[in-house]
Scaffold this motif. Structure first.
Motif, PDB file in Angstrom:
ATOM      1  N   LEU A  94       0.827  -1.278  -0.170  1.00  0.00           N
ATOM      2  CA  LEU A  94      -0.265   0.205  -0.132  1.00  0.00           C
ATOM      3  C   LEU A  94       0.784   1.611  -0.511  1.00  0.00           C
ATOM      4  N   ARG A  95       0.603   1.920  -1.161  1.00  0.00           N
ATOM      5  CA  ARG A  95       0.950   3.439  -1.141  1.00  0.00           C
ATOM      6  C   ARG A  95       0.490   4.551  -0.464  1.00  0.00           C
ATOM      7  N   THR A  96       0.706   5.074   0.337  1.00  0.00           N
ATOM      8  CA  THR A  96       0.243   6.746   0.762  1.00  0.00           C
ATOM      9  C   THR A  96       0.495   7.582   0.483  1.00  0.00           C
ATOM     10  N   THR A  97      -0.263   8.769   1.237  1.00  0.00           N
ATOM     11  CA  THR A  97       0.675   9.800   1.194  1.00  0.00           C
ATOM     12  C   THR A  97       1.299  10.466   2.336  1.00  0.00           C
ATOM     13  N   GLN A  98       2.087  11.834   2.718  1.00  0.00           N
ATOM     14  CA  GLN A  98       2.774  11.748   3.712  1.00  0.00           C
ATOM     15  C   GLN A  98       1.963  11.810   4.590  1.00  0.00           C
ATOM     16  N   PHE A  99       1.688  11.402   6.444  1.00  0.00           N
ATOM     17  CA  PHE A  99       1.501  11.388   7.244  1.00  0.00           C
ATOM     18  C   PHE A  99       1.302  13.599   7.773  1.00  0.00           C
ATOM     19  N   HIS A 100      -0.179  13.608   8.224  1.00  0.00           N
ATOM     20  CA  HIS A 100      -0.273  14.193   9.143  1.00  0.00           C
ATOM     21  C   HIS A 100       1.017  14.931  10.126  1.00  0.00           C
ATOM     22  N   ASP A 101       0.931  14.159  10.831  1.00  0.00           N
ATOM     23  CA  ASP A 101       2.318  14.618  10.974  1.00  0.00           C
ATOM     24  C   ASP A 101       3.666  14.648  10.731  1.00  0.00           C
ATOM     25  N   LEU A 102       4.447  13.957   9.546  1.00  0.00           N
ATOM     26  CA  LEU A 102       5.294  14.631   9.300  1.00  0.00           C
ATOM     27  C   LEU A 102       5.200  15.850   9.106  1.00  0.00           C
ATOM     28  N   VAL A 103       4.192  16.921   8.467  1.00  0.00           N
ATOM     29  CA  VAL A 103       3.953  17.708   7.839  1.00  0.00           C
ATOM     30  C   VAL A 103       4.222  18.441   8.953  1.00  0.00           C
ATOM     31  N   LEU A 104       3.732  18.708  10.100  1.00  0.00           N
ATOM     32  CA  LEU A 104       3.879  18.841  11.288  1.00  0.00           C
ATOM     33  C   LEU A 104       5.187  18.807  12.016  1.00  0.00           C
ATOM     34  N   ARG A 105       6.064  17.847  11.937  1.00  0.00           N
ATOM     35  CA  ARG A 105       7.401  17.594  12.655  1.00  0.00           C
ATOM     36  C   ARG A 105       8.076  19.037  11.835  1.00  0.00           C
ATOM     37  N   MET A 106       8.118  18.753  10.266  1.00  0.00           N
ATOM     38  CA  MET A 106       8.037  19.954   8.598  1.00  0.00           C
ATOM     39  C   MET A 106       8.822  20.514   9.576  1.00  0.00           C
ATOM     40  N   VAL A 107       7.580  21.207   9.771  1.00  0.00           N
ATOM     41  CA  VAL A 107       7.058  23.056  10.120  1.00  0.00           C
ATOM     42  C   VAL A 107       7.671  23.591  11.171  1.00  0.00           C
ATOM     43  N   LYS A 108       7.644  22.796  12.317  1.00  0.00           N
ATOM     44  CA  LYS A 108       7.574  22.855  13.208  1.00  0.00           C
ATOM     45  C   LYS A 108       9.639  23.070  13.946  1.00  0.00           C
ATOM     46  N   ALA A 109      10.104  22.235  12.522  1.00  0.00           N
ATOM     47  CA  ALA A 109      11.858  22.008  12.220  1.00  0.00           C
ATOM     48  C   ALA A 109      12.079  23.090  12.121  1.00  0.00           C
ATOM     49  N   GLY A 110      11.317  24.277  11.413  1.00  0.00           N
ATOM     50  CA  GLY A 110      11.286  25.326  10.450  1.00  0.00           C
ATOM     51  C   GLY A 110      11.389  26.170  11.025  1.00  0.00           C
ATOM     52  N   ALA A 111      10.295  26.532  11.574  1.00  0.00           N
ATOM     53  CA  ALA A 111       9.814  27.428  12.375  1.00  0.00           C
ATOM     54  C   ALA A 111      10.927  28.007  13.784  1.00  0.00           C
ATOM     55  N   ARG A 112      11.559  27.378  14.004  1.00  0.00           N
ATOM     56  CA  ARG A 112      13.159  27.462  15.166  1.00  0.00           C
ATOM     57  C   ARG A 112      13.567  28.114  14.542  1.00  0.00           C
ATOM     58  N   LEU A 113      13.500  28.666  12.894  1.00  0.00           N
ATOM     59  CA  LEU A 113      14.198  30.174  12.378  1.00  0.00           C
ATOM     60  C   LEU A 113      13.432  31.194  12.487  1.00  0.00           C
ATOM     61  N   PRO A 114      13.744  32.535  12.003  1.00  0.00           N
ATOM     62  CA  PRO A 114      12.590  33.627  12.452  1.00  0.00           C
ATOM     63  C   PRO A 114      12.308  33.531  10.838  1.00  0.00           C
ATOM     64  N   VAL A 115      12.675  33.044   9.781  1.00  0.00           N
ATOM     65  CA  VAL A 115      12.269  33.049   8.675  1.00  0.00           C
ATOM     66  C   VAL A 115      11.844  31.950   7.962  1.00  0.00           C
ATOM     67  N   VAL A 116      11.156  31.559   7.725  1.00  0.00           N
ATOM     68  CA  VAL A 116      11.253  30.017   7.455  1.00  0.00           C
ATOM     69  C   VAL A 116      10.317  29.933   6.001  1.00  0.00           C
ATOM     70  N   PRO A 117      12.020  29.273   5.314  1.00  0.00           N
ATOM     71  CA  PRO A 117      11.073  29.184   3.312  1.00  0.00           C
ATOM     72  C   PRO A 117      10.860  27.686   3.131  1.00  0.00           C
ATOM     73  N   VAL A 118       9.793  28.207   2.089  1.00  0.00           N
ATOM     74  CA  VAL A 118       8.825  27.579   2.078  1.00  0.00           C
ATOM     75  C   VAL A 118       9.034  26.764   0.494  1.00  0.00           C
ATOM     76  N   PRO A 119       9.133  25.354  -0.392  1.00  0.00           N
ATOM     77  CA  PRO A 119       8.936  26.231  -1.653  1.00  0.00           C
ATOM     78  C   PRO A 119       8.043  26.243  -2.633  1.00  0.00           C
ATOM     79  N   ALA A 120       8.360  26.941  -2.932  1.00  0.00           N
ATOM     80  CA  ALA A 120       7.154  27.043  -3.871  1.00  0.00           C
ATOM     81  C   ALA A 120       6.543  26.834  -4.629  1.00  0.00           C
ATOM     82  N   GLY A 121       5.222  26.381  -5.036  1.00  0.00           N
ATOM     83  CA  GLY A 121       4.674  25.410  -6.011  1.00  0.00           C
ATOM     84  C   GLY A 121       4.532  24.322  -5.827  1.00  0.00           C
ATOM     85  N   VAL A 122       4.999  24.301  -4.478  1.00  0.00           N
ATOM     86  CA  VAL A 122       4.837  22.096  -4.271  1.00  0.00           C
ATOM     87  C   VAL A 122       3.584  22.210  -3.270  1.00  0.00           C
TER      88      VAL A 122
END
Length: 262
Positions: free
Chosen positions: A132-160
């Motif tokens: 079974l293939r699935t898309t990313q879990f909610h938990d992964l998105v949350l962890r990635m955002v938390k990691a990026g939020a350690r910085l005052p400016v959060v880079p976000v890939p455009a168009g993704v």
């Protein structure tokens, strides 16, 4: 009811799979390098097994009918799967169910290539198998955002864009498949909504009451080209019902369902 072994039984998906199996009345063996200690639970046994060298694998598989392979690592997945398959054949396992990722054959990422290699090993194993293939879990998105939020400016890939799915719904689907007849590669599973990376980051920060400047970046290369084309999405299989905003609200987010943005 059968005896089912879950690799990675203490991981994000593994825990949900174990809980679903126990609720359905199965005898469950949870396999991980560091089993969690605590009060014994009926029908649940924990095994300390390192798939990197196979230590402890044979006794854990003795008498097992079905294996649900949830364990994963940034490196060594192919070798670990090879050891698991060899031991499963020797133990007489009847069904091996594996969780993979949407786009492993289209997104040029080393981790994805390894997951695709594991799919091939399983398909050629001689065991009854289901993938079974699935898309990313909610938990992964949350962890990635938390990691990026350690910085005052959060880079976000455009168009993704992403199509996050709830891990409990994935566990329900995976358990249902594992408890049925081997089905080979089954239809993909995605979350109910497709959102831009920018909207997901913004909504997560807002739900947590955090303010950050978001910096959209148009990133070059084959990887981000594939993501911008939506090779990571399962648009025809938006089978999940729990949206990312619902997930945030359940975790105590302030803005509820609207938190994921548009």
């Amino acid at each position: 009811m059968t005896t089912i072994l879950v690799t990675g039984g203490t991981g994000t998906l593994g825990r949900a799979v174990v809980e679903r199996l126990l609720a359905d009345g199965h005898d469950v063996r949870s396999l991980s390098r560091r089993p969690r200690t605590g009060a014994e639970r009926p029908r649940l046994s924990s095994y300390a097994v390192d798939l990197r060298d196979g230590s402890g694998l044979a006794p854990a598989l003795a008498g097992v009918h079905t294996v649900i392979h949830c364990a994963s690592s940034p490196t060594g997945d192919t070798e670990a799967a090879g050891r698991l398959i060899e031991a499963a054949r020797a133990a007489g396992v009847r069904h091996l169910a594996y969780i993979s990722i949407v786009g492993v054959d289209r997104v040029p990422l080393g981790y994805y290539r390894a997951k695709r290699d594991v799919e091939r090993l399983i398909a050629d194993s001689g065991l009854g198998w289901t993938v079974l293939r699935t898309t990313q879990f909610h938990d992964l998105v949350l962890r990635m955002v938390k990691a990026g939020a350690r910085l005052p400016v959060v880079p976000v890939p455009a168009g993704v864009r992403l199509q996050p799915v709830d891990v409990r719904e994935v566990a329900d689907r995976l358990v249902a498949l594992a408890c049925g007849e081997p089905a080979g590669r089954v239809p993909d599973m995605g979350g109910p909504e497709v959102r831009s990376a920018h909207a997901l980051v913004r909504g997560t920060l807002r739900a947590g009451g955090r303010r950050r400047l978001l910096l959209p970046l148009w990133l070059p290369g084959r990887l981000f080209g594939a993501l911008r084309r939506g090779e990571n999405l399962a648009l025809d299989h938006a089978d999940g019902t729990v949206g990312y905003g619902d997930f945030l609200a359940e975790r105590g987010g302030k803005t509820g369902k609207a938190a994921a943005g548009r």
